[in-house]
Design a protein around this motif. Structure first.
Motif, PDB file in Angstrom:
ATOM      1  N   GLY A  95       0.442  -1.301   0.242  1.00 33.57           N
ATOM      2  CA  GLY A  95      -0.267  -0.009   0.520  1.00 33.57           C
ATOM      3  C   GLY A  95       1.065   1.455  -0.283  1.00 33.57           C
ATOM      4  N   ALA A  96       2.331   1.173   0.625  1.00 29.02           N
ATOM      5  CA  ALA A  96       3.136   2.607   0.553  1.00 29.02           C
ATOM      6  C   ALA A  96       3.374   2.469  -0.268  1.00 29.02           C
ATOM      7  CB  ALA A  96       3.854   1.855   1.799  1.00 29.02           C
ATOM      8  N   GLY A  97       3.838   0.889  -1.648  1.00 29.12           N
ATOM      9  CA  GLY A  97       4.160   2.215  -2.005  1.00 29.12           C
ATOM     10  C   GLY A  97       3.492   2.558  -3.119  1.00 29.12           C
ATOM     11  N   GLU A  98       2.323   1.622  -3.292  1.00 28.22           N
ATOM     12  CA  GLU A  98       1.910   2.807  -4.238  1.00 28.22           C
ATOM     13  C   GLU A  98       0.603   3.844  -4.015  1.00 28.22           C
ATOM     14  OE1 GLU A  98      -0.874   2.474  -8.098  1.00 28.22           O
ATOM     15  OE2 GLU A  98       0.165   1.391  -7.175  1.00 28.22           O
ATOM     16  N   ALA A  99       0.731   4.218  -3.081  1.00 30.76           N
ATOM     17  CA  ALA A  99       0.942   5.792  -2.762  1.00 30.76           C
ATOM     18  C   ALA A  99       2.177   6.381  -2.964  1.00 30.76           C
ATOM     19  CB  ALA A  99       0.511   5.737  -1.126  1.00 30.76           C
ATOM     20  N   ALA A 100       2.948   5.516  -2.838  1.00 30.50           N
ATOM     21  CA  ALA A 100       3.691   6.761  -2.981  1.00 30.50           C
ATOM     22  C   ALA A 100       4.122   7.581  -4.649  1.00 30.50           C
ATOM     23  CB  ALA A 100       5.722   5.887  -3.445  1.00 30.50           C
ATOM     24  N   ILE A 101       3.756   6.135  -5.678  1.00 34.61           N
ATOM     25  CA  ILE A 101       3.537   6.435  -6.713  1.00 34.61           C
ATOM     26  C   ILE A 101       2.788   6.816  -7.295  1.00 34.61           C
ATOM     27  CG2 ILE A 101       2.995   4.566  -9.308  1.00 34.61           C
ATOM     28  CD1 ILE A 101       4.904   2.327  -7.188  1.00 34.61           C
ATOM     29  N   GLN A 102       1.297   7.168  -7.179  1.00 38.93           N
ATOM     30  CA  GLN A 102       0.592   7.604  -7.210  1.00 38.93           C
ATOM     31  C   GLN A 102       1.088   8.636  -6.035  1.00 38.93           C
ATOM     32  OE1 GLN A 102      -1.890   7.175  -9.250  1.00 38.93           O
ATOM     33  NE2 GLN A 102      -1.173   4.743  -8.890  1.00 38.93           N
ATOM     34  N   ALA A 103       1.545   9.649  -5.490  1.00 38.27           N
ATOM     35  CA  ALA A 103       1.862  10.840  -5.139  1.00 38.27           C
ATOM     36  C   ALA A 103       2.757  11.678  -6.069  1.00 38.27           C
ATOM     37  CB  ALA A 103       2.055  10.375  -3.875  1.00 38.27           C
ATOM     38  N   GLY A 104       3.421  10.842  -6.158  1.00 33.51           N
ATOM     39  CA  GLY A 104       4.468  11.002  -7.160  1.00 33.51           C
ATOM     40  C   GLY A 104       4.058  11.286  -8.770  1.00 33.51           C
ATOM     41  N   ILE A 105       3.313  10.836  -8.723  1.00 31.30           N
ATOM     42  CA  ILE A 105       2.628  11.190 -10.541  1.00 31.30           C
ATOM     43  C   ILE A 105       2.048  11.935  -9.808  1.00 31.30           C
ATOM     44  CG2 ILE A 105       0.857  10.212 -11.699  1.00 31.30           C
ATOM     45  CD1 ILE A 105       1.552   7.473 -11.664  1.00 31.30           C
ATOM     46  N   LYS A 106       0.780  12.149  -9.735  1.00 37.40           N
ATOM     47  CA  LYS A 106       0.003  13.784  -9.127  1.00 37.40           C
ATOM     48  C   LYS A 106       1.157  15.234  -9.055  1.00 37.40           C
ATOM     49  CE  LYS A 106      -3.120  15.751  -6.231  1.00 37.40           C
ATOM     50  NZ  LYS A 106      -3.840  15.381  -4.559  1.00 37.40           N
ATOM     51  N   VAL A 107       1.997  14.725  -8.455  1.00 38.20           N
ATOM     52  CA  VAL A 107       3.018  16.475  -8.963  1.00 38.20           C
ATOM     53  C   VAL A 107       3.587  16.442  -9.881  1.00 38.20           C
ATOM     54  CG1 VAL A 107       6.012  16.898  -7.361  1.00 38.20           C
ATOM     55  CG2 VAL A 107       3.715  15.156  -5.480  1.00 38.20           C
ATOM     56  N   ILE A 108       3.859  15.718 -10.573  1.00 38.34           N
ATOM     57  CA  ILE A 108       4.344  15.658 -12.321  1.00 38.34           C
ATOM     58  C   ILE A 108       3.640  16.334 -12.609  1.00 38.34           C
ATOM     59  CG2 ILE A 108       5.230  14.574 -13.949  1.00 38.34           C
ATOM     60  CD1 ILE A 108       7.264  14.686 -12.148  1.00 38.34           C
ATOM     61  N   GLU A 109       1.747  15.830 -12.421  1.00 42.84           N
ATOM     62  CA  GLU A 109       1.041  15.883 -13.029  1.00 42.84           C
ATOM     63  C   GLU A 109       0.542  17.580 -13.154  1.00 42.84           C
ATOM     64  OE1 GLU A 109      -2.255  13.500 -12.461  1.00 42.84           O
ATOM     65  OE2 GLU A 109      -2.092  12.363 -14.258  1.00 42.84           O
ATOM     66  N   ASN A 110       1.209  18.086 -11.631  1.00 42.52           N
ATOM     67  CA  ASN A 110       0.667  20.007 -11.254  1.00 42.52           C
ATOM     68  C   ASN A 110       2.122  20.514 -12.138  1.00 42.52           C
ATOM     69  OD1 ASN A 110      -1.807  18.344  -9.668  1.00 42.52           O
ATOM     70  ND2 ASN A 110      -0.916  18.305  -7.911  1.00 42.52           N
ATOM     71  N   GLY A 111       3.065  19.287 -13.137  1.00 43.20           N
ATOM     72  CA  GLY A 111       3.962  20.711 -13.588  1.00 43.20           C
ATOM     73  C   GLY A 111       5.651  20.446 -12.140  1.00 43.20           C
ATOM     74  N   GLY A 112       5.583  20.057 -10.502  1.00 44.44           N
ATOM     75  CA  GLY A 112       6.334  20.033  -9.887  1.00 44.44           C
ATOM     76  C   GLY A 112       7.532  19.257  -9.638  1.00 44.44           C
ATOM     77  N   LEU A 113       8.308  19.356  -9.348  1.00 46.08           N
ATOM     78  CA  LEU A 113       9.588  18.505  -9.125  1.00 46.08           C
ATOM     79  C   LEU A 113       9.279  17.299  -8.053  1.00 46.08           C
ATOM     80  CD1 LEU A 113      12.374  21.556  -9.011  1.00 46.08           C
ATOM     81  CD2 LEU A 113      11.463  19.860 -10.693  1.00 46.08           C
ATOM     82  N   PHE A 114       9.577  16.247  -8.834  1.00 50.98           N
ATOM     83  CA  PHE A 114       9.325  15.216  -7.767  1.00 50.98           C
ATOM     84  C   PHE A 114      10.797  14.743  -7.344  1.00 50.98           C
ATOM     85  CE2 PHE A 114       8.455  10.739  -7.458  1.00 50.98           C
ATOM     86  CZ  PHE A 114       8.019  10.628  -5.958  1.00 50.98           C
ATOM     87  N   GLY A 115      10.878  14.129  -5.699  1.00 53.58           N
ATOM     88  CA  GLY A 115      12.408  13.525  -6.038  1.00 53.58           C
ATOM     89  C   GLY A 115      12.442  12.098  -5.091  1.00 53.58           C
ATOM     90  N   ILE A 116      13.288  11.531  -6.218  1.00 56.84           N
ATOM     91  CA  ILE A 116      13.043  10.382  -4.847  1.00 56.84           C
ATOM     92  C   ILE A 116      14.050   9.906  -5.360  1.00 56.84           C
ATOM     93  CG2 ILE A 116      12.914   9.144  -7.626  1.00 56.84           C
ATOM     94  CD1 ILE A 116      11.294   7.278  -6.469  1.00 56.84           C
ATOM     95  N   TYR A 117      14.601   8.660  -4.047  1.00 61.45           N
ATOM     96  CA  TYR A 117      15.873   7.638  -3.918  1.00 61.45           C
ATOM     97  C   TYR A 117      15.388   5.971  -4.543  1.00 61.45           C
ATOM     98  CZ  TYR A 117      16.469  11.259  -1.072  1.00 61.45           C
ATOM     99  OH  TYR A 117      16.760  12.803  -0.056  1.00 61.45           O
ATOM    100  N   PRO A 118      15.881   6.237  -5.156  1.00 70.33           N
ATOM    101  CA  PRO A 118      15.663   5.237  -5.927  1.00 70.33           C
ATOM    102  C   PRO A 118      16.134   3.811  -5.432  1.00 70.33           C
ATOM    103  CG  PRO A 118      16.185   6.476  -7.768  1.00 70.33           C
ATOM    104  CD  PRO A 118      16.950   6.559  -6.188  1.00 70.33           C
ATOM    105  N   GLU A 119      17.162   3.404  -4.375  1.00 72.40           N
ATOM    106  CA  GLU A 119      17.745   2.645  -3.743  1.00 72.40           C
ATOM    107  C   GLU A 119      16.657   2.107  -2.435  1.00 72.40           C
ATOM    108  OE1 GLU A 119      22.218   2.825  -3.112  1.00 72.40           O
ATOM    109  OE2 GLU A 119      21.606   5.233  -3.373  1.00 72.40           O
TER     110      GLU A 119
END
Length: 253
Positions: A95-119
């Motif tokens: 659930g956490a993984g999916e929530a993080a992904i959807q939150a990231g997509i929303k940031v991008i769709e709003n024209g923002g910068l999304f930061g992530i640590y791939p590790e």
């Protein structure tokens, strides 16, 4: 308004105290969506990177950063809330993984910068570990946003895990050229595409950071190190017990 105030107070203070050096700042677009994919050496990474950028960058932060007790906990929560970081409850991994992904997509769709640590977690020993193919790749492939590789330098020396008081020294940040994966857009469900995209980003981060690359996940490395430490502690106890028994036998003789 809150972000601007926090940026001025916390970000300005960090730059004044630590004087971080930055290379490649021109690679971050002045407007429009982008994904900042960074290595992760220290808790302080999420402070230094936003501090040197003119734009707001949104990271997904674990829920504990918003609920930890004590003065440090309150200050941490205030900072993350002030700069718009998004808390995610990690008690349920899927659930956490999916929530993080959807939150990231929303940031991008709003024209923002999304930061992530791939590790997915901090490096346990300063080396660069295999990137997880779920979050970064899915957000990039779902949105078509460019991925900008970022290397944090020496932040683990400023505030190693478990240390509260940071050491005053200059960290560095290298920002690479944007990577375009629009040719794969819409293929976020293809595991091989996600793996290939993630590996390409990790390779660029490795070149920027100069870190040794280890082709296992950091979480597995942490488990291995914990098991080795436990084995060493058991060995030390056994040796001490053995010396004690030898001494007792010598006295009895």
């Amino acid at each position: 308004m809150i972000y601007g105030a926090m940026k001025f107070s916390v970000g300005g203070g960090l730059k004044l105290a630590f004087r971080p050096w930055v290379e490649g700042l021109e690679n971050v677009p002045t407007e429009g969506p982008a994904i900042l994919a960074s290595n992760h050496l220290s808790f302080s990474d999420s402070f230094f990177l936003p501090a040197v950028l003119d734009r707001k960058v949104t990271f997904i932060a674990k829920q504990e950063y918003f609920t930890s007790p004590g003065v440090k906990g309150r200050l941490t929560a205030a900072f993350f809330k002030g700069v718009g970081q998004l808390p995610v409850d990690r008690s349920g991994a899927r659930g956490a993984g999916e929530a993080a992904i959807q939150a990231g997509i929303k940031v991008i769709e709003n024209g923002g910068l999304f930061g992530i640590y791939p590790e997915g977690t901090r490096s346990p020993d300063g080396r660069l570990y295999r990137g997880k193919s779920g979050g970064l790749a899915r957000v990039a492939l779902a949105t078509g946003a460019p991925v900008i590789p970022v290397a944090m330098i020496d932040t683990e020396k400023i505030q190693p895990p478990g240390k509260v008081v940071p050491k005053l020294m200059r960290p560095g940040i290298r920002i690479g050229a944007p990577l375009d994966f629009t040719r794969y857009q819409g293929l976020e469900n293809d595991h091989f595409i996600r793996r290939s995209l993630t590996d390409e980003v990790m390779y660029e981060i490795m070149k920027l950071s100069g870190q040794e690359y280890v082709d296992i996940y950091a979480t597995a490395a942490k488990r291995q190190l914990a098991e080795e430490k436990k084995a060493e502690e058991k060995k030390a106890v056994d040796m001490k017990d053995g010396e004690k028994k030898d001494g007792e036998r010598a006295q009895a003789a």
